[in-house]
Design an enzyme around this catalytic site. Structure first.
Site, mmCIF file in Angstrom:
data_model
loop_
_atom_site.group_PDB
_atom_site.id
_atom_site.type_symbol
_atom_site.label_atom_id
_atom_site.label_comp_id
_atom_site.label_asym_id
_atom_site.label_seq_id
_atom_site.Cartn_x
_atom_site.Cartn_y
_atom_site.Cartn_z
ATOM 1 N N HIS A 358 0.802 -1.230 0.000
ATOM 2 C CA HIS A 358 0.000 0.000 0.000
ATOM 3 C C HIS A 358 0.830 1.273 0.000
ATOM 4 O O HIS A 358 0.277 2.350 0.154
ATOM 5 C CB HIS A 358 -0.923 0.038 1.220
ATOM 6 N N LYS A 547 -8.677 13.752 4.762
ATOM 7 C CA LYS A 547 -7.792 12.586 4.713
ATOM 8 C C LYS A 547 -6.809 12.732 5.867
ATOM 9 O O LYS A 547 -6.755 13.791 6.496
ATOM 10 C CB LYS A 547 -7.035 12.536 3.386
ATOM 11 N N ARG A 548 -6.039 11.669 6.150
ATOM 12 C CA ARG A 548 -5.048 11.811 7.190
ATOM 13 C C ARG A 548 -4.087 12.956 6.871
ATOM 14 O O ARG A 548 -3.823 13.261 5.717
ATOM 15 C CB ARG A 548 -4.276 10.503 7.370
ATOM 16 N N LYS A 553 0.657 14.431 1.465
ATOM 17 C CA LYS A 553 -0.693 14.724 0.984
ATOM 18 C C LYS A 553 -0.906 16.230 0.752
ATOM 19 O O LYS A 553 -1.885 16.654 0.173
ATOM 20 C CB LYS A 553 -1.731 14.170 1.953
ATOM 21 N N THR A 655 -8.552 6.569 -1.889
ATOM 22 C CA THR A 655 -9.893 6.020 -2.083
ATOM 23 C C THR A 655 -10.946 7.098 -1.824
ATOM 24 O O THR A 655 -12.045 7.023 -2.358
ATOM 25 C CB THR A 655 -10.151 4.814 -1.158
ATOM 26 N N LYS A 659 -14.721 8.336 -3.638
ATOM 27 C CA LYS A 659 -15.968 8.636 -2.924
ATOM 28 C C LYS A 659 -16.506 10.007 -3.346
ATOM 29 O O LYS A 659 -17.713 10.195 -3.513
ATOM 30 C CB LYS A 659 -15.740 8.564 -1.409
HETATM 31 C C1 26Q Z 1 3.367 0.354 10.446
HETATM 32 C C2 26Q Z 1 4.227 -0.038 11.464
HETATM 33 C C3 26Q Z 1 3.996 0.332 12.765
HETATM 34 C C4 26Q Z 1 2.878 1.105 13.066
HETATM 35 C C5 26Q Z 1 2.006 1.492 12.055
HETATM 36 C C6 26Q Z 1 2.261 1.125 10.739
HETATM 37 C C7 26Q Z 1 1.333 1.555 9.663
HETATM 38 C C8 26Q Z 1 -0.017 1.726 9.928
HETATM 39 C C9 26Q Z 1 -0.895 2.129 8.936
HETATM 40 C C10 26Q Z 1 1.771 1.778 8.371
HETATM 41 C C11 26Q Z 1 0.890 2.170 7.381
HETATM 42 C C12 26Q Z 1 -0.455 2.344 7.655
HETATM 43 C C13 26Q Z 1 -1.440 2.754 6.667
HETATM 44 C C14 26Q Z 1 -1.233 2.896 5.385
HETATM 45 C C15 26Q Z 1 -2.300 3.337 4.481
HETATM 46 O O1 26Q Z 1 -3.406 3.651 4.883
HETATM 47 N N1 26Q Z 1 -2.020 3.368 3.183
HETATM 48 C C16 26Q Z 1 -3.031 3.785 2.214
HETATM 49 O O2 26Q Z 1 -3.669 2.632 1.708
HETATM 50 C C17 26Q Z 1 -4.760 2.985 0.890
HETATM 51 C C18 26Q Z 1 -5.478 1.710 0.500
HETATM 52 O O3 26Q Z 1 -4.729 0.983 -0.410
HETATM 53 C C19 26Q Z 1 -4.290 3.766 -0.311
HETATM 54 O O4 26Q Z 1 -5.414 4.179 -1.035
HETATM 55 C C20 26Q Z 1 -3.486 4.988 0.120
HETATM 56 O O5 26Q Z 1 -2.927 5.627 -1.013
HETATM 57 C C21 26Q Z 1 -2.382 4.557 1.076
HETATM 58 O O6 26Q Z 1 -1.712 5.690 1.593
#
Ligand code: 26Q
Length: 820
Positions: A358, A547-548, A553, A655, A659
């Site tokens: 991702h 978004k986050r 971003k 995503t 929407k």
């Molecule tokens: C990793 C290690 C330790 C703690 C947290 C994490 C961690 C947590 C969440 C690393 C990444 C995330 C989230 C990533 C994320 O939301 N990525 C998004 O995924 C979406 C679905 O595929 C995409 O549409 C977005 O572009 C992408 O940023």
């Protein structure tokens, strides 16, 4: 219609009875929260029958099952969505209305199930919805965090996090399943034993363990009686804390196991796209993976006796690298508990596990320190060592003498366990989440792996569920679409939306479309008034970025542009300016200082701009507190413009962009992630595209970046805006408040590179694109057509399409039918 079990009078009696037995009250006396509970239990009652029928269908039809393994499931609220998928929403609203109860108010009593950060977690939720709707056997496997994503308060313009105690009133939809509890072991050491036949056994000693207890949540398919399961694990101490343990001298061990259990599931890590090498996070990962794999294998063995055929009936999809320890855990069980040899165990594992990537952001890659990893998971680590040893051997035989390859590709390197490498080596499929993203993976980030095993790589462009984000979130537009298409089948076949194109030149239809948008803007304005105390004009352009919060971003680009517009309006009050409302919503990870500064800046700008009477309300800025799934539904429905302005190459897919499109908001964005495919579908004339391409960004990066100071020196309007970060304009006189943001844009000393996200580089192009937005909006007919064409062209972006692609190319599932 579909639900013969749903009988109005029976349902009303059920609600009344629930209020009585749960709370010893009458409906009139009950609080709104109590009504939510009573209504939800009445709905669950109906769901349960289909849930049982689905389990029966699993037993009888023995389908292949996908286990979607994810640290995050961002489900949002369940009640309204369940009613929508049971096609009982309107009937229930009517039944409750007759009892003097407002369904909408009842829905607002439900806390969001926020067991996720952002895109990755919400994608998992959309996928579960689509799997059930399409009739596929699937389990979501995750963690029942006691505290989900923190709630965000804005105090004095700053983000303040408060705990999300989402279970405090109980969760009416979940079922505790203690009969399926599993033990999960951590730490200790591995003793090697040989039996009489000379076979080796690995015995874990002196470990700590916890009891994993599953809670099931129903995933209701749309209009098909299918109810799948989201299984989230809670942790309990193996033995209750007992005093006799004390007598036996095990007091500390008993306390430790109690604490371990409590800590593991305590809280979701609120990091989005950022890796933090915390031991507790690794414990969480192994905890739910071990329990889920044990569970999947016991289920398989109940009806099958040949473990070698596991890949015919089971597939584990790993949502990013977070569940990758699954690979080694499956190997461990096959080797140590099933007694298989390495090759047969590896054969099974590499036909059962698949991996979705991702992100390409370097700071998100999981690399665990080996000492931590091997201490916590000693046997799993041994297995990873052997996987790595064999893989490195393979690299050397395929690329003799190329030690660079070994260094770049090994799983264990420089004292770290590289989870992505493990996932790729052991997975039978590696997919990206949008076409551009997958190409970047193949050509850049994962190039060596792609070269060595090209057939594993594939793309699955993300999607969203139209059930939640149109049918539930935007009922006015949903009804209009149904009327115009002459069918509601778009709810399960979003490609039918293209049938709306024929209305794109129909004046009457365009008027209806825009009047629905207007009503949704009024609804959003009402929400903002109630929650922010800010009055906004629904006739202004609603320009939305939700978004986050992350530097890539580029919320900073957006707010700098607002500052620029404000300067323009002040300087040229005579110029005509179409009124605009800029709406932001974003949570920053608790420790992400710069992201928090950007939130503060947005709020400072809002303060200054919103209170400047001299600009006649031409410009408003709103920061939505606590952006989450439930208020997102209102925001998408009420948006005119969708801001998707990430630095090209950084947003894997996005995503939210889909929407907005579904709800008729054209994209203002860069050629990044799925924006590329959105433009392909809707036509570039129906979007506002600007900025560097991903190739250009990557090329700059390979040459050490670019020099933002040149832009700062040559463009005085940009310079003015940047200077306003440090001249007190937005710091209430405090010139230091935004010094770090200023430095991040200009100063190479403050960060590894100045303006790492190309904000100043893209600023002019962005401002010009914004001018085009304004011009297009002034032409009402043109805008209406553009907006409608966005809704009409969103067919590709249903998660139903995405899931069908996963099924065809990766999972090979069978379709089930549920008889009732
Ligand atoms: C990793 C290690 C330790 C703690 C947290 C994490 C961690 C947590 C969440 C690393 C990444 C995330 C989230 C990533 C994320 O939301 N990525 C998004 O995924 C979406 C679905 O595929 C995409 O549409 C977005 O572009 C992408 O940023």
């Amino acid at each position: 219609m579909y639900n013969p079990i749903f009988e109005k009078e029976k349902f009303k009696r059920e609600v009344t009875n629930n209020v009585k037995t749960l709370f010893r009250k009458t409906v009139d006396e009950a609080t709104p929260q109590q009504l939510f509970q009573a209504v939800s239990y009445a709905v669950k009652e109906v769901i349960i029958d289909d849930w049982i029928a689905t389990q029966k269908a699993y037993k009888e039809q023995d389908p292949k099952i996908v286990y979607y393994m994810s640290m995050e499931f961002l489900m949002g609220r369940a009640l309204g969505n369940n009613l929508i998928n049971m096609t009982a929403y309107k009937e229930v609203a009517e039944a409750l209305d007759e009892m003097g109860i407002d369904l909408n108010a009842v829905e607002n009593e439900e806390p969001d199930a926020a067991l996720g950060n952002g895109g990755l977690g919400r994608l998992a939720a959309c996928f579960l919805d689509s799997l059930a709707t399409l009739g596929y056997a699937a389990y979501g496997c995750g963690i029942r965090y006691r505290y989900g994503m923190f709630k965000q308060k804005i105090e004095d313009g700053y983000q303040v996090e408060t705990p999300d105690n989402w279970l405090k009133n109980g969760n009416p939809f979940e079922l505790r399943r203690p009969e399926y509890a599993k033990e999960v072991r951590f730490g200790g050491n591995i003793r090697v034993e040989y039996d009489e036949e000379g076979k080796t056994h690995f015995v874990q000693e002196h470990y700590e363990s916890v009891r994993a207890v599953p809670y099931d949540m129903p995933i209701v398919g749309y209009n098909n009686h299918m109810v799948n399961t989201l299984r989230i694990w809670d942790a309990e101490p193996i033995v209750d804390f007992q005093l006799d343990e004390f007598d036996r001298g095990d007091y500390h061990k008993a306390v430790e196991q109690e604490n371990l259990a409590k800590n593991i599931v305590e809280v979701l890590y609120p990091n989005d796209n950022h890796y933090a090498g915390k031991e507790l996070r690794l414990k969480q990962q192994y905890f739910f993976i071990s329990a889920s794999i044990q569970q999947a294998l016991s289920k398989y063995k109940m009806t099958h006796d040949d473990i070698h055929k596991l890949p015919e009936k089971v597939t584990f999809q790993m949502n990013d690298t977070h569940p990758t320890v699954a690979v080694a855990e499956l190997m461990r069980i096959l080797l140590d508990e099933e007694g298989l040899g390495w090759n047969e165990a590896w054969e099974i594992t590499t036909h059962t596990c698949a991996y979705t990537n991702h992100t390409i952001m370097a700071e998100a890659l999981e690399k665990w320190p080996i000492d931590l990893f091997s201490r916590l998971l000693p046997r799993v680590y041994q297995i990873i060592q052997e996987i790595d040893r064999r893989f490195v051997e393979q690299i050397r035989s395929q690329y003799p003498g190329d030690e660079g390859k070994v260094k770049r590709m090994a799983i264990l390197m420089d004292g770290q366990v590289k989870m992505a490498h493990l996932a790729i080596v052991a997975g039978y499929s590696v997919n990206g989440v949008a076409a551009l993203h997958t190409e970047i993976l193949k050509k850049q980030e994962l190039r060596d792996f792609y070269e060595m095993m090209p057939s594993k790589f594939n793309n699955k462009t993300n999607g969203i569920t139209q059930r939640r984000f149109l049918l539930h979130g935007n009922p006015l537009l949903a009804d209009w679409v149904t009327e115009k298409l002459g069918t509601k089948d778009w709810a399960t076949d979003l490609s039918l939306m293209s049938g709306l194109r024929k209305w794109a030149d129909d004046e009457e239809a365009l008027k209806e479309f825009m009047s629905i948008k207007y009503k949704n803007k009024e609804r959003l304005a009402q929400y903002i008034l109630e929650h922010n105390g800010i009055e906004i004009d629904p006739r202004s352009i609603f320009d939305v970025q939700v978004k986050r919060l992350h530097e890539y971003k580029r919320q900073l680009l957006n707010i700098l542009h607002v500052m620029y517009l404000y300067n323009q309006i002040k300087e040229h009050p005579e110029r005509s300016f179409y009124p605009r409302t800029f709406i932001f919503g974003a949570k920053a990870s608790a420790g992400y200082i710069r992201a928090k500064q950007i939130i503060k800046l947005i709020n400072s700008v809002a303060d200054v701009v919103n209170n400047d009477r001299s600009i006649n309300g031409k410009l408003k800025v709103v920061f939505i507190e606590d952006y989450r799934v439930s208020n997102a539904e209102l925001l998408f429905a009420g948006a005119d413009v969708s801001e998707q302005i990430s630095t090209a190459s950084k947003e894997a897919s996005g995503t939210g962009n889909m929407k907005f499109m579904l709800n008729g908001a054209p994209t203002l964005g860069t050629m990044d992630g799925a924006n590329v495919e959105i433009v392909q579908e809707v036509g570039i004339e129906n979007a506002f595209i600007f900025g560097l391409s991903s190739d250009e960004v990557i090329s700059f990066e390979q040459h050490g970046g670019y020099n933002p100071v040149d832009i700062y020196n040559s463009d005085h309007e940009i310079r003015r805006v940047v200077d306003q970060l440090v001249d007190g304009t937005y710091g209430y006189g405090n010139r230091e408040m935004y010094r770090d943001l200023y430095n991040s844009l200009l100063n190479t000393k403050s960060s590894s590179r100045a303006d790492m996200y190309f904000i100043l580089k893209d600023f002019r192009a962005y401002a010009e694109a914004q001018e085009k937005v304004e011009a297009a909006y002034r032409d009402r007919d043109r805008w209406a057509k553009m907006a409608l064409l966005n809704t009409a062209s969103c067919g590709k972006f249903s998660s139903d399409r995405t899931i069908e692609e996963y099924v065809k190319d990766i999972w090979h599932l069978d379709k089930l039918t549920v008889e009732v």
